[in-house]
Design an enzyme around this catalytic site. Structure first.
Site, PDB file in Angstrom:
ATOM      1  N   ASN A 142     -11.836  -5.730   4.480  1.00 54.24           N
ATOM      2  CA  ASN A 142     -11.822  -5.459   3.035  1.00 54.24           C
ATOM      3  C   ASN A 142     -10.663  -4.513   2.714  1.00 54.24           C
ATOM      4  O   ASN A 142     -10.174  -4.482   1.592  1.00 54.24           O
ATOM      5  CB  ASN A 142     -13.171  -4.888   2.548  1.00 54.24           C
ATOM      6  CG  ASN A 142     -13.696  -3.727   3.387  1.00 54.24           C
ATOM      7  OD1 ASN A 142     -13.175  -3.447   4.459  1.00 54.24           O
ATOM      8  ND2 ASN A 142     -14.730  -3.074   2.893  1.00 54.24           N
ATOM      9  N   GLY A 164      -6.884  -3.236   2.676  1.00 57.91           N
ATOM     10  CA  GLY A 164      -5.543  -3.805   2.695  1.00 57.91           C
ATOM     11  C   GLY A 164      -4.583  -2.636   2.604  1.00 57.91           C
ATOM     12  O   GLY A 164      -4.508  -1.989   1.572  1.00 57.91           O
ATOM     13  N   HIS A 165      -3.931  -2.335   3.713  1.00 53.96           N
ATOM     14  CA  HIS A 165      -3.055  -1.164   3.759  1.00 53.96           C
ATOM     15  C   HIS A 165      -1.606  -1.623   3.871  1.00 53.96           C
ATOM     16  O   HIS A 165      -1.243  -2.298   4.835  1.00 53.96           O
ATOM     17  CB  HIS A 165      -3.432  -0.267   4.938  1.00 53.96           C
ATOM     18  CG  HIS A 165      -4.792   0.352   4.783  1.00 53.96           C
ATOM     19  ND1 HIS A 165      -5.308   1.249   5.677  1.00 53.96           N
ATOM     20  CD2 HIS A 165      -5.729   0.218   3.811  1.00 53.96           C
ATOM     21  CE1 HIS A 165      -6.516   1.625   5.270  1.00 53.96           C
ATOM     22  NE2 HIS A 165      -6.794   1.009   4.150  1.00 53.96           N
ATOM     23  N   LYS A 219       0.600   3.813   3.518  1.00 55.53           N
ATOM     24  CA  LYS A 219       1.920   4.411   3.426  1.00 55.53           C
ATOM     25  C   LYS A 219       1.927   5.828   3.991  1.00 55.53           C
ATOM     26  O   LYS A 219       2.823   6.196   4.754  1.00 55.53           O
ATOM     27  CB  LYS A 219       2.397   4.439   1.966  1.00 55.53           C
ATOM     28  CG  LYS A 219       3.719   5.160   1.932  1.00 55.53           C
ATOM     29  CD  LYS A 219       4.329   5.502   0.658  1.00 55.53           C
ATOM     30  CE  LYS A 219       5.391   6.557   1.017  1.00 55.53           C
ATOM     31  NZ  LYS A 219       6.478   6.639   0.099  1.00 55.53           N
ATOM     32  N   LEU A 226       4.024   8.576  -8.057  1.00 59.31           N
ATOM     33  CA  LEU A 226       4.550   9.345  -9.184  1.00 59.31           C
ATOM     34  C   LEU A 226       5.606   8.536  -9.942  1.00 59.31           C
ATOM     35  O   LEU A 226       5.747   8.649 -11.153  1.00 59.31           O
ATOM     36  CB  LEU A 226       5.151  10.656  -8.662  1.00 59.31           C
ATOM     37  CG  LEU A 226       4.727  11.871  -9.473  1.00 59.31           C
ATOM     38  CD1 LEU A 226       3.206  12.006  -9.472  1.00 59.31           C
ATOM     39  CD2 LEU A 226       5.361  13.125  -8.944  1.00 59.31           C
ATOM     40  N   GLY A 286     -10.089   3.696  -3.535  1.00 59.87           N
ATOM     41  CA  GLY A 286      -9.316   2.847  -2.626  1.00 59.87           C
ATOM     42  C   GLY A 286      -7.924   2.544  -3.161  1.00 59.87           C
ATOM     43  O   GLY A 286      -7.602   2.857  -4.318  1.00 59.87           O
ATOM     44  N   THR A 327      -5.784  -7.298  -0.747  1.00 57.33           N
ATOM     45  CA  THR A 327      -6.663  -8.181   0.014  1.00 57.33           C
ATOM     46  C   THR A 327      -7.065  -9.411  -0.791  1.00 57.33           C
ATOM     47  O   THR A 327      -7.099 -10.515  -0.279  1.00 57.33           O
ATOM     48  CB  THR A 327      -7.913  -7.392   0.470  1.00 57.33           C
ATOM     49  OG1 THR A 327      -7.468  -6.303   1.278  1.00 57.33           O
ATOM     50  CG2 THR A 327      -8.871  -8.254   1.271  1.00 57.33           C
ATOM     51  N   GLN A 374     -10.869   2.226   2.233  1.00 57.97           N
ATOM     52  CA  GLN A 374     -11.570   2.409   0.948  1.00 57.97           C
ATOM     53  C   GLN A 374     -11.339   3.842   0.443  1.00 57.97           C
ATOM     54  O   GLN A 374     -10.288   4.394   0.709  1.00 57.97           O
ATOM     55  CB  GLN A 374     -13.059   2.075   1.076  1.00 57.97           C
ATOM     56  CG  GLN A 374     -13.360   0.584   1.279  1.00 57.97           C
ATOM     57  CD  GLN A 374     -13.145   0.096   2.691  1.00 57.97           C
ATOM     58  OE1 GLN A 374     -13.693   0.642   3.623  1.00 57.97           O
ATOM     59  NE2 GLN A 374     -12.364  -0.938   2.851  1.00 57.97           N
ATOM     60  N   GLY A 382      -5.929 -10.036  -4.265  1.00 65.53           N
ATOM     61  CA  GLY A 382      -5.001 -10.414  -5.329  1.00 65.53           C
ATOM     62  C   GLY A 382      -5.544 -10.161  -6.733  1.00 65.53           C
ATOM     63  O   GLY A 382      -4.882 -10.475  -7.726  1.00 65.53           O
ATOM     64  N   ARG A 383      -6.760  -9.573  -6.822  1.00 70.63           N
ATOM     65  CA  ARG A 383      -7.344  -9.323  -8.142  1.00 70.63           C
ATOM     66  C   ARG A 383      -6.560  -8.230  -8.867  1.00 70.63           C
ATOM     67  O   ARG A 383      -6.088  -7.281  -8.232  1.00 70.63           O
ATOM     68  CB  ARG A 383      -8.801  -8.840  -8.001  1.00 70.63           C
ATOM     69  CG  ARG A 383      -9.755  -9.906  -7.535  1.00 70.63           C
ATOM     70  CD  ARG A 383     -11.155  -9.358  -7.367  1.00 70.63           C
ATOM     71  NE  ARG A 383     -11.281  -8.460  -6.220  1.00 70.63           N
ATOM     72  CZ  ARG A 383     -12.405  -7.826  -5.893  1.00 70.63           C
ATOM     73  NH1 ARG A 383     -13.493  -7.933  -6.637  1.00 70.63           N
ATOM     74  NH2 ARG A 383     -12.447  -7.056  -4.822  1.00 70.63           N
ATOM     75  N   GLY A 411      -2.788   4.404  -1.351  1.00 67.81           N
ATOM     76  CA  GLY A 411      -1.531   4.491  -0.595  1.00 67.81           C
ATOM     77  C   GLY A 411      -1.768   5.100   0.788  1.00 67.81           C
ATOM     78  O   GLY A 411      -0.859   5.691   1.375  1.00 67.81           O
TER      79      GLY A 411
END
Ligand code: GDP
Ligand code: IMO
Ligand code: MG
Length: 428
Positions: free
Chosen positions: A38, A40-41, A18, A333, A12, A301, A225, A303-304, A15
């Site tokens: 769950n 977060g894109h 993007k 990259l 997961g 999602t 994911q 912040g961890r 990117g």
């Protein structure tokens, strides 16, 4: 032209948002097919960041944006996201929501927390957003779908039935006070309000998708994911409760595999994982910290802090096989810039033998030593706009990743913004 699935090739956060946004410029529709909030894109357009959890990343180009039947939907999050988008001046007219998507309720979130707590040290490290419990209810055939929410006669009874079942579980197993009658009334009211807000967007989305594909339109399927979080093909039990791999798109969108034309795997130039579970190339040293800080590797999602390691091509091979990857999109990259040496895992050593196939036993995995190939590093490349503009060492790295993984690299991403993307091959 045709149907293109974009999947996460690792754990997961590769990117995908993007890359889907980049490809959406030439697409007609974008479909989310599994997972829920769950995911977060992150999409960055003209320096402006948008963090999306449910609405497909195609919405920023105004393309038909479909939430498919395979998604588990928290209407509190979706309605908040819709309000956010409208506040940003983005038209919601192209949004469609499958009537067959299952709903997340507050009791799923409570259940998720209890299940994690009960597991103690064996916890999965879920996002605690109720995703697993919502899919459990779906499999147990007691889930409540969007179509049920819109049925004003049937919904109150379904909600009461499920709340009774959950109260039994919460009180008897988890010693939790459960939900009282007034909670039921509040939930009913709140969900009815969600229902009224969502109703204009709800439809049977599968025929829409089939029509678009058969009429030659470009349809993107936005995986959430990643391969190693797949319920069947990932590092079970440290996985999510859905099927991020390409096959999940057929089930989660409601179209057959013969309608799919190609699959793109999004892979970071290194690896991250958020949550617990095996991670053979994890870096516990200052190189790991360097990459985490330079790349701001903290969950979109939750912040961890994300766990960081070298690129693992044994993992990418699982993605190549399970999703039938035709291309890679290699992201981040630029985040590797400034390192003297960059390593890539090409196999594992286990018990004196070389393993080239990702093992399923957690015990075996915990004793696997990565076998690395080493490459020279490169300096800052965030401003590079063409393949030829990349330093030789970065080009060598990309070429080696394509050769060693056996999958051509179609796109190289060198920054967060839509425009910081080098296209090496046309995907469609
Ligand atoms: P997703 O879940 O796969 O869509 O990925 P996330 O959005 O959760 O995490 C990827 C993060 O990396 C986001 O903050 C993106 O803006 C960022 N990102 C994507 N590609 C690149 C890249 O090539 N370079 C840099 N520096 N950041 C990137
Ligand atoms: P995107 O789409 C990274 C992880 C959680 C946990 C496991 C199970 O942004 O790539 P869950 O809440 O799904 O039951 O948690 O899966 N996880 C993700 N990790 N990116 C994601 O989504 C994730 N969605 C879930 O951290 O390890
Ligand atoms: Mg993410």
């Amino acid at each position: 032209m045709g149907a293109t699935i974009v999947v996460g090739g690792q754990w997961g956060d590769e990117g995908k948002g993007k890359i889907v946004d980049f490809l959406a410029g030439k697409a007609d529709a974008v479909v989310r097919y599994q997972g829920g909030n769950n995911a977060g894109h992150t999409v960055v357009v003209d320096g402006h960041e948008h963090k999306m959890h449910l609405v497909p990343s195609g919405i920023f180009y105004g393309k038909l944006s479909i939430i498919g039947n395979g998604v588990v939907l928290d209407p509190a999050v979706l309605t908040r996201e819709m309000a956010y988008l409208e506040g940003q001046g983005i038209d919601l007219a192209p949004l469609r929501i499958s009537e067959c998507a299952h709903l997340i309720f507050p009791y799923h979130i409570v259940q998720d927390a209890h299940e994690e707590k009960q597991k103690g040290d064996a916890r999965i490290g879920t996002t605690k957003l109720g995703i697993g419990p919502a899919y459990q209810d779906k499999s147990a055939r007691i889930g409540i779908r969007v179509i049920d929410l819109l049925d004003e006669e049937a919904f109150p009874e379904l909600l009461r039935r499920n709340l009774d079942t959950k109260n039994n579980l919460l009180r008897r197993v988890y010693d939790d006070a459960g939900f009282a009658e007034r909670d039921y009334e509040t939930m009913l009211d709140t969900y009815r309000t969600y229902g009224r807000r969502l109703r204009p967007f709800v439809t049977d989305t599968a025929p829409l998708i089939e029509d678009a594909v058969r009429s030659g339109k470009n349809v993107l399927f936005e995986g959430a994911q990643g391969t190693m979080l797949d319920l069947d093909h990932g590092t079970y039990p440290y996985v999510t409760s859905s099927h991020p791999v390409a096959g999940g798109a057929c089930i989660g969108a409601g179209i057959g595999p013969t309608l799919i034309d190609r699959v793109v795997g999004v892979v970071k130039g290194y690896t991250t994982r958020v949550g617990d579970g095996p991670f053979p190339t994890e870096l516990m040293d200052e190189v790991g910290s360097f990459i985490r800080e330079r790349g701001h590797e903290y969950g979109t999602t939750t912040g961890r802090p994300r766990r960081v390691g070298w690129l693992d091509l044994v993992v990418v091979a699982v993605s190549r096989r399970t999703s039938g990857l035709g291309y890679l999109a290699l992201t981040r990259l630029d985040t590797l810039s400034g390192l003297e040496k960059v390593r890539v895992c090409v196999g594992y050593r286990y018990d004196g033998q070389r393993l080239d196939v990702f093992p399923h036993s957690l015990k075996v995995l915990s004793r696997c030593e990565p076998i690395y190939e080493e490459f020279a590093g490169w300096e800052d490349i965030g401003g590079v706009t063409s393949w030829d503009g990349l330093p030789g060492a970065a080009r060598d790295y990309v070429t080696a990743v394509a050769e060693l993984s056996g999958v051509p690299v179609a796109m190289v991403s060198v920054g967060r913004d839509r425009v910081q993307t080098l296209q090496l091959h046309d995907v469609f």
